[in-house]
Design an enzyme around this catalytic site. Structure first.
Site, mmCIF file in Angstrom:
data_model
loop_
_atom_site.group_PDB
_atom_site.id
_atom_site.type_symbol
_atom_site.label_atom_id
_atom_site.label_comp_id
_atom_site.label_asym_id
_atom_site.label_seq_id
_atom_site.Cartn_x
_atom_site.Cartn_y
_atom_site.Cartn_z
ATOM 1 N N SER A 1 23.180 57.530 45.022
ATOM 2 C CA SER A 1 24.046 56.994 43.980
ATOM 3 C C SER A 1 23.182 56.297 42.945
ATOM 4 O O SER A 1 22.185 55.647 43.281
ATOM 5 C CB SER A 1 25.049 55.999 44.587
ATOM 6 N N HIS B 1 44.630 65.535 64.246
ATOM 7 C CA HIS B 1 45.263 64.768 63.167
ATOM 8 C C HIS B 1 44.318 63.700 62.616
ATOM 9 O O HIS B 1 44.758 62.731 62.010
ATOM 10 C CB HIS B 1 46.575 64.109 63.632
#
Length: 432
Positions: free
Chosen positions: A296, A166
């Site tokens: 970036s 999870h």
């Protein structure tokens, strides 16, 4: 599509810089996969099929001369694309446009080109040859990715790492074992793709509605010769089997199976690359990052997992393509309708070009995966006190305690686990 394997020709065929160009053909997929789905390969295969048909018909007694056969052989690659385009514009029929174009450079053989055949003789059989060859390009690439990941798994087999369920901290696993989860999925894909490739059957020589009526007429009702003709052309094309029954086309269920498995491969790659992206965020593992690579335009410190993101992006597209053949197969009326044609031109090529791209990219990723053991160790240390509770609970149960006594754990056990040293002390006393 590209003519030949030339990337410059590929750019020109895509329409240059003033027209839309498919990113799959012009930016992502390999030259060899683009060539398999190119105009040149397609129409050259049509001519090869016409030659095989003429050779087999001649062998079985039809009045076709050696000179006609030789003329066809000599012009397999002599394709006048401009003439074919002009013919198609007038005739509104791509196959007949190429019959005329082939006949123009083979005047002696013009009368016997396409003898007894229907358009799907060249169209569908070529598609099956293309599918087979496309699989032959994909399978070694998938095997190579599995091999690279296997090397990585062996190298990192003993490196403990925090497991997640999870996406919450769970028990320990190893970096190598986690990689084996990826490998297992890809091995299933490899087996399934190999099976479907080997199970491909040739459409063969079946006539306009699959009854072989035109060939029965050519051979004056001799059904054994018609059967021989079908078998001979199938063997010339390199297929072990042909469909016993067809309509005008081979059953479009084949396309469903092919794209279903490619979509399944897309799901495998998406899962792998999503895991890598999550691990990159945790700074435990990352894909290759080149010296001059920019993460970036605004944030120079970023190390974006752009290769894995590309794989996920294209894998999503690959998974959606299964809807096309499902719907196409469901609406083929009786012996066939033509509403399959335009759709199949797009979805079959795009599926293989997309699968080719993600495997090429995943190979690049798998050959340069970087692991940061110190970061992994730090995260294990952070979670170790909580992971130790399971061993403590089991020891308590063995000593006669009740596993469900939460109050005892909360008040007596958990406080012991806060500092890391206390955990070690508890484990030592319990001999865990």
């Amino acid at each position: 599509m590209a003519e030949g394997g030339d990337r410059g020709g590929q750019q020109a065929a895509c329409g240059g810089h003033d027209s839309y160009r498919s990113p799959l053909a012009c930016r992502y997929a390999s030259p060899e996969m683009c060539f398999v789905f190119s105009e040149r390969y397609k129409f050259r295969t049509w001519r090869q099929l016409w030659l095989w048909l003429a050779e087999a018909e001649q062998t079985l007694g039809l009045p076709i001369t050696d000179e006609q056969i030789q003329e066809m052989k000599s012009n397999l690659d002599n394709i006048d694309f401009k003439m074919a385009a002009e013919e198609e514009k007038q005739l509104r029929h791509d196959v007949m446009a190429h019959v005329h174009t082939f006949g123009h450079c083979c005047p002696k053989a013009a009368a016997i080109i396409h003898l007894g055949a229907t358009s799907c003789y060249v169209g569908d059989n070529t598609d099956l040859i293309i599918l087979r060859n496309a699989f032959d390009l994909l399978l070694p690439k998938l095997a190579r990715v599995i091999s690279r990941l296997a090397d990585f798994a062996k190298e990192r087999a003993d490196l403990p790492t925090l497991g997640f369920t999870h996406f919450q901290p769970a028990q320990l696993t190893t970096v190598g074992k986690r990689c084996c989860l990826w490998i297992q999925d890809l091995c299933m894909d490899l087996q399934n793709l190999k099976r479907v490739r080997d199970d491909l059957r040739f459409r063969g020589v079946k006539g306009t509605t699959g009854t072989q009526a035109s060939f029965l007429q050519l051979f004056e009702g001799d059904d054994q010769k018609v059967e021989q003709l079908d078998k001979m052309v199938t063997e010339k094309a390199g297929f072990k089997r042909a469909f016993i029954i067809t309509g005008q086309t081979y059953t479009r269920k084949v396309d469903i199976e092919v794209l279903s498995l490619l979509a399944s491969l897309g799901a495998s790659v998406h899962k792998i690359c999503t895991d890598i992206r999550l691990l990159a965020n945790l700074k435990e593992m990352e894909e290759p990052f080149e010296k001059q690579q920019i993460g970036s335009s605004a944030m120079p410190y970023k190390r974006n997992p752009m290769r894995s993101e590309r794989c996920c992006s294209l894998a999503r597209h690959l998974m959606t393509l299964i809807m096309d053949p499902l719907q196409t197969a469901s609406v083929q009326w009786f012996e066939r309708t033509l509403d399959d044609s335009a759709n199949r031109r797009i979805c079959l090529a795009e599926a293989f070009l997309t699968a080719d791209t993600i495997l090429n990219t995943l190979q690049n990723i798998s050959e340069g995966l970087v692991v940061y053991p110190k970061v992994i160790e730090r995260r294990i240390r952070q979670e170790l006190p909580f992971m130790a509770t399971e061993n403590i609970i089991m020891a308590m149960v063995k000593a006669g305690g009740n596993r469900q006594v939460q109050r005892f754990l909360e008040e007596e056990v958990y406080p012991l686990l806060k500092p890391y040293e206390s955990v070690m002390k508890v484990k030592a006393e319990l001999r865990l």
